[in-house]
Design an enzyme around this catalytic site. Sequence first.
Site, short mmCIF file in Angstrom:
data_model
loop_
_atom_site.label_atom_id
_atom_site.label_comp_id
_atom_site.label_asym_id
_atom_site.label_seq_id
_atom_site.Cartn_x
_atom_site.Cartn_y
_atom_site.Cartn_z
N GLU A 1 0.87 -1.39 0.12
CA GLU A 1 0.20 -0.06 0.16
C GLU A 1 0.74 0.91 -0.16
OE1 GLU A 1 -3.23 -0.24 -1.61
OE2 GLU A 1 -3.30 -1.09 0.38
N ASP B 1 2.79 1.91 -5.08
CA ASP B 1 2.68 2.16 -6.29
C ASP B 1 3.44 3.54 -6.47
OD1 ASP B 1 0.78 3.92 -5.91
OD2 ASP B 1 -0.78 3.29 -7.08
N GLY C 1 -15.98 4.95 -3.45
CA GLY C 1 -15.44 6.12 -2.77
C GLY C 1 -15.46 5.24 -1.74
N ALA C 2 -14.74 3.89 -2.25
CA ALA C 2 -14.80 2.85 -1.07
C ALA C 2 -13.43 2.67 -1.02
CB ALA C 2 -15.75 2.08 0.06
N GLY C 3 -12.68 3.15 -1.55
CA GLY C 3 -10.91 2.64 -1.81
C GLY C 3 -11.58 0.87 -3.18
N ASP D 1 -4.59 0.71 -9.80
CA ASP D 1 -5.38 0.51 -10.25
C ASP D 1 -6.56 -0.06 -11.44
OD1 ASP D 1 -5.43 1.55 -7.01
OD2 ASP D 1 -7.04 3.23 -7.29
P1 ADP Z 1 -13.01 5.09 -5.36
O1 ADP Z 1 -12.41 4.82 -7.33
O2 ADP Z 1 -12.32 4.33 -4.18
O3 ADP Z 1 -14.15 4.38 -6.19
P2 ADP Z 1 -12.31 7.85 -6.58
O4 ADP Z 1 -12.79 8.79 -5.69
O5 ADP Z 1 -11.19 7.26 -7.07
O6 ADP Z 1 -13.10 6.29 -5.23
O7 ADP Z 1 -14.14 7.15 -7.53
C1 ADP Z 1 -14.92 7.21 -7.20
C2 ADP Z 1 -15.52 8.73 -8.61
O8 ADP Z 1 -15.72 8.47 -9.60
C3 ADP Z 1 -16.97 9.03 -8.16
O9 ADP Z 1 -16.88 10.41 -7.43
C4 ADP Z 1 -17.42 9.32 -9.45
O10 ADP Z 1 -16.84 10.65 -10.00
C5 ADP Z 1 -16.78 8.08 -9.99
N1 ADP Z 1 -17.36 7.32 -10.37
C6 ADP Z 1 -17.14 5.80 -10.24
N2 ADP Z 1 -18.24 4.93 -10.90
C7 ADP Z 1 -19.37 6.34 -10.71
C8 ADP Z 1 -20.42 5.61 -11.53
N3 ADP Z 1 -20.95 4.14 -12.06
N4 ADP Z 1 -21.43 7.15 -12.59
C9 ADP Z 1 -20.72 8.03 -11.69
N5 ADP Z 1 -20.00 8.61 -11.67
C10 ADP Z 1 -18.92 7.46 -10.70
MG MG Z 2 -10.06 5.59 -7.11
#
Ligand code: ADP
Ligand code: MG
Length: 416
Positions: free
Chosen positions: A60, A63, A149-151, A205
């Site tokens: 972790e 990268d 947004g759950a990592g 990722d």
């Molecule tokens: P993680 O990659 O850990 O889920 P991030 O903050 O990197 O968190 O990415 C989340 C963002 O990706 C969301 O806020 C949104 O902008 C975008 N996103 C991901 N999946 C979707 C989806 N199915 N519909 C719309 N936006 C999405």
């Molecule tokens: Mg992300």
Amino acid sequence: MNQQTHPDKAAHRPSEAPEPQIAWTDGEGASRTAALFGDSFGGVPDGVWAAPGRVNLIGEHVDYNGGLCLPIALPHRTFVALARRDDGVVRVVSALAPSKVWSGTVADVVPGSVSSWVAYAAGPLWSLTQDGFGVGGFDAAVDSCVPLGAGLSSSAAIECAVAVALDEVYGLGQLVLGDAGRARLAAACVRAENEVAGAPTGGMDQAASMRALAGHALLLDNVDASIEQVPFDLESAGLELLVIDTRAEHALVDGQYAARRAACHAAAGRLGVATLREVDDLDAALAVLPDPVEAARVRHVVTEIARVREFTDLVRAGRVREVGPLLDASHESLRVDYEVSCAELDLAVATARAAGALGARMTGGGFGGSAIALIEAGAAASVAGAVAAAFASAGMGEPAFLAAVAGPGAGRVAQS
Ligand code: ADP
Ligand code: MG
């Protein structure tokens, strides 16, 4: 979108053991996105493609330091129903906001011009064009069962799903090349995230979402993006991997991530190496770093890379039951030396261990997000129940759970 991850709809009755969130099948993802496509744009898409979220087993915050990491692709995926357009128009819609179709042109999809989720969805168009590929307009409808947004990298999942769709509808010929082509598409998705979405993430990722193989962990060397597919079969070892999504949200996360990167960069400069991967005598390096915080960051990175090697060696040797202490040590290093954990992650990890996990650690960037616990097969309900109860007692929000089995990387989905 995913009703199971919607906070209002996820309230489990506290007396019941929490159910793990089940990944959508190909047919479910395809019918959801094809229906959204029809409602939003009319007609039918050229196809449906999907790309997975990922969970990192170990390695972790290494990268961006040229280190090694070992993610698996989740069975949870983002689906994209997409049709090529030859008039330069780009339209995207997400099931998260089905009434809000974003509409623009190919020329609009450049860094600084698109924001919010559209940057992730359309960003690969820009980076693939930069790479000299002949891509153009499209209509795309997106839906996902990857928690956002759950990592667990819903951002890479959306980029990679669009990238593989564009590869096929524009005949870029990368998927048919196998891993070399997938590596090129993954690199384009990294630049979409860094430059169009403006998120300074490393390459793990997108590599996991694009290049993973079912039943394998992906050993990624971030020096040159080379990989090794490491067979990863927990079932035959009588084990399971439980993902605990804390659903914790903390402010200032972006600034913290950038600060960790900057500290590592500064330390590498002081040590006269291009990246911290090149540090092979940790004690000597620590002795010449005047700032104790910077030294602690370096200690995390160097020891974490060593843990990835040990973990991988154990897995290769069929000794996966012995990796627990490495997971625990990774968490301690991230908590104490790298300072990216938080109360929810620490509680999830401690409770999972007390409930019988062989090892547990936070995974992903930290400050919320998810933890993983290596548990005996069949123990998911009792471990998840213990974590949920501990969160309730601490007055924390309700966590969610996923069973993580190593799934395949991005690709076309069989139509139902
Ligand atoms: P993680 O990659 O850990 O889920 P991030 O903050 O990197 O968190 O990415 C989340 C963002 O990706 C969301 O806020 C949104 O902008 C975008 N996103 C991901 N999946 C979707 C989806 N199915 N519909 C719309 N936006 C999405
Ligand atoms: Mg992300």
